[in-house]
Design an enzyme around this catalytic site. Structure first.
Site, PDB file in Angstrom:
ATOM      1  N   HIS A 211     -20.885 -31.133 -16.026  1.00 57.72           N
ATOM      2  CA  HIS A 211     -21.475 -29.984 -15.338  1.00 57.72           C
ATOM      3  C   HIS A 211     -21.317 -28.694 -16.131  1.00 57.72           C
ATOM      4  CE1 HIS A 211     -21.185 -32.091 -11.121  1.00 57.72           C
ATOM      5  NE2 HIS A 211     -21.848 -32.801 -12.019  1.00 57.72           N
TER       6      HIS A 211
ATOM      7  N   ASP B 119     -18.038 -34.174 -13.995  1.00 57.37           N
ATOM      8  CA  ASP B 119     -17.936 -32.852 -13.378  1.00 57.37           C
ATOM      9  C   ASP B 119     -17.807 -31.824 -14.503  1.00 57.37           C
ATOM     10  OD1 ASP B 119     -17.163 -30.646 -11.507  1.00 57.37           O
ATOM     11  OD2 ASP B 119     -16.995 -32.278 -10.075  1.00 57.37           O
TER      12      ASP B 119
END
Length: 392
Positions: A237, A214
């Site tokens: 991310h 993430d």
């Protein structure tokens, strides 16, 4: 062992000096019955050792020597008597794999209500997340390390691997410095943000490597004066402001400076994201400066229609978060998608004061070159414009 001490902590807004003639004392978890066999739950030994280090009338250190320790969960609470309490881990601390223990617990290791904390030691928090990702019925998975209501603290030279959820969560804390922190989880591990900051101020995160499933670093509501430098991010991310516009009591996010970072094979590069909801908010005075991005899908992105659940189709609601005074300066490298710059702002609260300066992002593919896309974004571009700017 005791000694006289003078302790210094450096923070982004200056240096805080804590000098005292108080005595130091080390509290070894092995002296409290820790087995260090990687199987026996050593939580009680850790908590008892912390209790004595915290109430020591001086600066206490909880020492975790080399070895492998199973800890089902621990909350280390203050306030403590010393000006600085130290958590020195030289060993590996392993999280439980039984979902009856870890489901819906919030955090695995937590520090709360402490003024003056030093977490160090070249040891490792091992969340053993592969036992949980996609294999559990939990509503939530625990953070590896939570820092709640902690003030004047340093976290350095530690490792966190395979967290079940977020690796490090910071909430309502201030005056902190992170350095030489190594965080790792597989690219497909869900919701394993590296460092997640909310309602906190004066954070400096430097010279660390973060690769997760993430955001490498995520900064949400109420966070102010956050400085991020020298981070290598990937996989993951990217480095994100948000998501915003989801909490019922939002507070402004401002004075965020991300500088001299490298992002490699990430889903996003530098990003601001907000939900298309009726919840108001603001993100302002944000600078992304001197960033190298290698093959990110979205190197520069403002996304005010963020909806990872994919159940927002057909909605006409626009985000009520105002994004303004954001600078992207000297962002260079390559994009793995054609839209290297995407500024998708709210029609209700258009982005204001967006500055693009010296953007050089290549896209080497048959459908190249790279392009920029804009919606409701106002500002200007100067210097190198690759791709050409679409700002109004």
């Amino acid at each position: 062992m005791t000694s006289k001490c003078c302790f210094r902590i450096g923070f982004i807004l200056g240096l805080v000096f804590v000098c005292t003639n108080a005595q130091e004392k080390v509290f070894n978890v092995l002296s409290y019955g820790a087995k260090a066999d990687g199987m026996t739950d050593d939580s009680e030994a850790f908590l008892n050792g912390w209790r004595d280090a915290c109430i020591w009338n001086g600066n206490g250190t909880l020492l975790i020597p080399s070895g492998v320790y199973m800890v089902n969960g621990a909350v280390f609470k203050g306030p403590c008597n010393g000006s600085v309490t130290t958590f020195e881990m030289k060993g590996v601390i392993k999280a439980p794999t039984d979902p009856n223990i870890f489901c819906n617990t919030g955090s695995w290791i937590a520090f709360q209500y402490i003024h003056g904390l030093d977490i160090k030691g070249h040891g490792t928090f091992d969340g053993q997340g592969d036992c949980a990702w996609g294999k559990h019925q939990c509503e939530t998975l625990p953070y590896t390390l939570a820092l709640n209501f902690v003030h004047n603290f340093v976290v350095h030279d530690i490792h966190s691997i395979n967290s079940k959820g977020v690796h490090v969560k910071i909430f309502q804390s201030n005056n902190a410095r992170f350095r030489h922190v190594q965080i790792a989880a597989p690219e497909n591990s869900p919701n394993t943000d590296g460092i997640h900051i909310s309602y906190s101020t004066n954070m400096h995160i430097a010279d660390s490597n973060i690769g997760t499933g993430d955001d490498c670093i995520s900064i949400i509501d109420g966070s102010q004066s956050i400085n991020i430098t020298g981070i290598t991010c990937g996989p993951g991310h990217g480095i994100s402001i948000g998501s915003l516009g989801k909490l019922s009591k939002p507070k402004i996010v401002k004075d965020i400076h991300v500088k001299n970072c490298t992002l490699i094979n990430t889903q996003n590069g530098v990003r601001i994201k907000s939900w298309a909801s009726t919840i108001t908010g603001m993100a302002t005075n944000i600078i992304f400066d001197d960033i190298t991005i290698i093959k990110a899908s979205n190197p520069i992105i403002i996304d005010q229609h963020y909806c990872p659940e994919r159940n927002c189709s057909g909605s006409t609601q626009e985000s009520c978060v105002q994004i303004k005074d954001v600078t992207f300066n000297n962002i260079r490298g390559s994009s793995s998608s054609k839209a290297a710059v995407s500024l998708d702002c709210s029609a209700t609260y258009p982005c204001k004061g967006i500055m693009l300066n010296d953007i050089n992002l290549e896209y080497d593919a048959p459908d190249g070159p790279a392009i920029s896309t804009c919606a409701h974004a106002n500002g200007k571009a100067t210097g190198t414009e690759l791709p050409p700017s679409c700002l109004n």
